[in-house]
Design a protein around this motif. Structure first.
Motif, PDB file in Angstrom:
ATOM      1  N   LEU A 213       0.844  -1.145  -0.028  1.00 39.96           N
ATOM      2  CA  LEU A 213       0.112   0.055  -0.049  1.00 39.96           C
ATOM      3  C   LEU A 213       0.815   1.329   0.059  1.00 39.96           C
ATOM      4  O   LEU A 213       0.305   2.322  -0.468  1.00 39.96           O
ATOM      5  N   LEU A 214       1.983   1.264   0.687  1.00 41.49           N
ATOM      6  CA  LEU A 214       2.843   2.548   0.807  1.00 41.49           C
ATOM      7  C   LEU A 214       3.556   2.844  -0.548  1.00 41.49           C
ATOM      8  O   LEU A 214       4.065   3.955  -0.753  1.00 41.49           O
ATOM      9  N   LEU A 215       3.559   1.754  -1.541  1.00 36.85           N
ATOM     10  CA  LEU A 215       3.847   2.062  -2.870  1.00 36.85           C
ATOM     11  C   LEU A 215       3.185   2.790  -3.627  1.00 36.85           C
ATOM     12  O   LEU A 215       3.387   3.524  -4.455  1.00 36.85           O
ATOM     13  N   GLU A 216       1.814   2.582  -3.322  1.00 35.71           N
ATOM     14  CA  GLU A 216       0.656   2.927  -4.263  1.00 35.71           C
ATOM     15  C   GLU A 216       0.369   4.327  -3.494  1.00 35.71           C
ATOM     16  O   GLU A 216      -0.093   5.369  -4.215  1.00 35.71           O
ATOM     17  N   PHE A 217       0.527   4.618  -2.326  1.00 39.36           N
ATOM     18  CA  PHE A 217      -0.108   5.768  -1.737  1.00 39.36           C
ATOM     19  C   PHE A 217       1.011   6.679  -0.864  1.00 39.36           C
ATOM     20  O   PHE A 217       1.024   6.596   0.259  1.00 39.36           O
TER      21      PHE A 217
ATOM     22  N   PRO B  98       3.061   9.753   0.497  1.00 41.29           N
ATOM     23  CA  PRO B  98       2.546  11.152   1.093  1.00 41.29           C
ATOM     24  C   PRO B  98       1.425  11.817   0.341  1.00 41.29           C
ATOM     25  O   PRO B  98       0.190  12.296   0.613  1.00 41.29           O
ATOM     26  N   HIS B  99       1.759  12.296  -0.841  1.00 34.80           N
ATOM     27  CA  HIS B  99       1.050  13.187  -1.569  1.00 34.80           C
ATOM     28  C   HIS B  99      -0.178  12.448  -2.000  1.00 34.80           C
ATOM     29  O   HIS B  99      -1.209  13.333  -1.902  1.00 34.80           O
ATOM     30  N   ALA B 100      -0.408  11.179  -1.928  1.00 35.99           N
ATOM     31  CA  ALA B 100      -1.778  10.685  -2.551  1.00 35.99           C
ATOM     32  C   ALA B 100      -2.864  10.694  -1.463  1.00 35.99           C
ATOM     33  O   ALA B 100      -3.973  10.555  -1.458  1.00 35.99           O
ATOM     34  N   VAL B 101      -2.226  10.957  -0.132  1.00 35.17           N
ATOM     35  CA  VAL B 101      -3.141  10.412   0.906  1.00 35.17           C
ATOM     36  C   VAL B 101      -3.170  11.549   2.043  1.00 35.17           C
ATOM     37  O   VAL B 101      -3.901  11.395   2.950  1.00 35.17           O
ATOM     38  N   ALA B 102      -2.373  12.681   1.896  1.00 36.22           N
ATOM     39  CA  ALA B 102      -2.140  13.818   2.962  1.00 36.22           C
ATOM     40  C   ALA B 102      -3.547  14.210   3.120  1.00 36.22           C
ATOM     41  O   ALA B 102      -3.730  14.742   4.365  1.00 36.22           O
ATOM     42  N   ASP B 103      -4.701  14.181   2.335  1.00 30.11           N
ATOM     43  CA  ASP B 103      -5.845  14.617   2.756  1.00 30.11           C
ATOM     44  C   ASP B 103      -6.869  13.715   3.570  1.00 30.11           C
ATOM     45  O   ASP B 103      -7.997  13.998   3.804  1.00 30.11           O
TER      46      ASP B 103
ATOM     47  N   PHE C 290      -3.792   3.451   9.228  1.00 30.17           N
ATOM     48  CA  PHE C 290      -4.457   2.134   9.062  1.00 30.17           C
ATOM     49  C   PHE C 290      -3.920   1.456   7.780  1.00 30.17           C
ATOM     50  O   PHE C 290      -3.885   0.115   7.366  1.00 30.17           O
ATOM     51  N   ILE C 291      -3.137   2.227   6.690  1.00 31.21           N
ATOM     52  CA  ILE C 291      -2.878   1.556   5.702  1.00 31.21           C
ATOM     53  C   ILE C 291      -1.080   1.378   6.020  1.00 31.21           C
ATOM     54  O   ILE C 291      -0.433   1.029   5.044  1.00 31.21           O
ATOM     55  N   GLY C 292      -0.702   1.640   6.912  1.00 29.63           N
ATOM     56  CA  GLY C 292       0.529   1.317   7.141  1.00 29.63           C
ATOM     57  C   GLY C 292       1.748   2.576   7.581  1.00 29.63           C
ATOM     58  O   GLY C 292       2.836   2.355   7.858  1.00 29.63           O
ATOM     59  N   TYR C 293       1.118   3.594   7.854  1.00 26.53           N
ATOM     60  CA  TYR C 293       1.855   4.952   8.275  1.00 26.53           C
ATOM     61  C   TYR C 293       1.994   4.938   9.727  1.00 26.53           C
ATOM     62  O   TYR C 293       1.500   5.850  10.400  1.00 26.53           O
TER      63      TYR C 293
END
Ligand SMILES: O=C(O)CCC(=O)C(=O)O
Ligand SMILES: [Fe+2]
Length: 271
Positions: free
Chosen positions: A221-225, A227-232, A240-243
């Motif tokens: 998931l962190l490859l797909e998402f 920081p810029h993809a999930v910041a909002d 929950f996706i691994g951060y």
């Protein structure tokens, strides 16, 4: 034959937890409204056409599994991913670990003509020696009704407690029939498998699996998402996706930091 424990949307959380402990599975009927399931199906529709059908007996030539539902379906993100049902069950089952998180969320289309799937434990995917505790919690959300005709999942109640070498005998499994909007919860050690679709309609589902933080996620998931993809997204969903740290000294970013700091730094740089 043992039935699958069934709870209503007004379930008592303690009952849900004891059903999972005792039977390894339960159905929460009508956990969310049917309209939410239609929204998930609509949001996933643009992505499914490019998805190949399964290329093994296990994956199923009559099944398409489209990944990254967490990114592709805003409704999954807002209403299903961290639904109270998931948090209650996950904290109960996996809360012994320092963290637990989403492992994958796939959108399943089970087409008419699909054969039944081998009864299995999802923990087999790790190819690891037997785990001493549960490491996975599964949720199968019924995006359409699950009927005996369209391939409702078969589960073997209580099989999560079996020795590693025991296998289900005919008649020990039972179909988890449930109306659209329901969710079947089951542990990683529970024997289960998709049913045969002998009807005329596609059986639709979202399979969300959750795993203790110290195991690899099924979806990277962190490859797909980044920081810029999930910041909002909501902070809890981002964790929950691994951060998040996965243990006292596990899952670091940069100089032994909590990976969520990557999100905070991105936000500071872009506001
Ligand atoms: O589709 C289903 O009902 C279950 C699928 C499943 O258990 C799996 O693919 O691991
Ligand atoms: Fe499975």
């Amino acid at each position: 034959m043992t039935e699958v424990p069934r709870l209503s949307a007004l379930y008592n959380p303690e009952e849900l937890c004891s059903a999972l402990s005792d039977y390894g599975c339960c159905v929460v009927e009508g956990a969310v409204g049917e309209g939410l399931m239609d929204a998930v199906a609509n949001e996933m529709a643009p992505f499914v056409e490019d998805t190949p059908r399964g290329d093994t007996d296990f994956a199923g030539a009559g099944t398409r599994r489209t990944g990254l539902v967490i990114g592709r379906s805003p409704t999954f993100r807002s209403h299903l991913a961290r639904n109270p049902v998931i948090l209650t069950a996950g904290n109960h089952l996996l809360g012994y670990a320092p963290s637990w998180n989403l492992s994958f969320a796939h959108y399943f289309e089970l087409f008419p003509g699909e054969a039944d799937q081998l009864l299995h434990r999802d923990t087999w995917k790790y190819g690891a020696p037997p785990f001493p505790n549960e490491v996975d919690l599964n949720a199968l959300w019924a995006v359409t009704d699950f009927t005996e005709e369209n391939g409702a999942t078969y589960v073997v109640p209580r099989s999560h407690a079996w020795d590693d070498d025991r296998r289900p005998e005919p008649g020990e499994d039972v179909a988890a029939v449930m109306p659209k909007g329901s969710v079947l919860l089951y542990t990683g050690l529970l024997f289960h498998g998709g049913g045969a679709n002998v009807g005329n309609d596609v059986r639709l589902a979202v399979n969300a699996q959750h795993t203790v933080g110290w195991l690899n996620q099924t979806e990277r998931l962190l490859l797909e998402f980044p920081p810029h993809a999930v910041a909002d997204w909501d902070d809890d969903l981002i964790r929950f996706i691994g951060y998040q740290l996965a243990g006292p000294a596990l899952g670091h970013w940069r100089n032994a930091e909590d990976p969520f700091i990557a999100i905070e730094e991105y936000r500071e740089a872009h506001t």
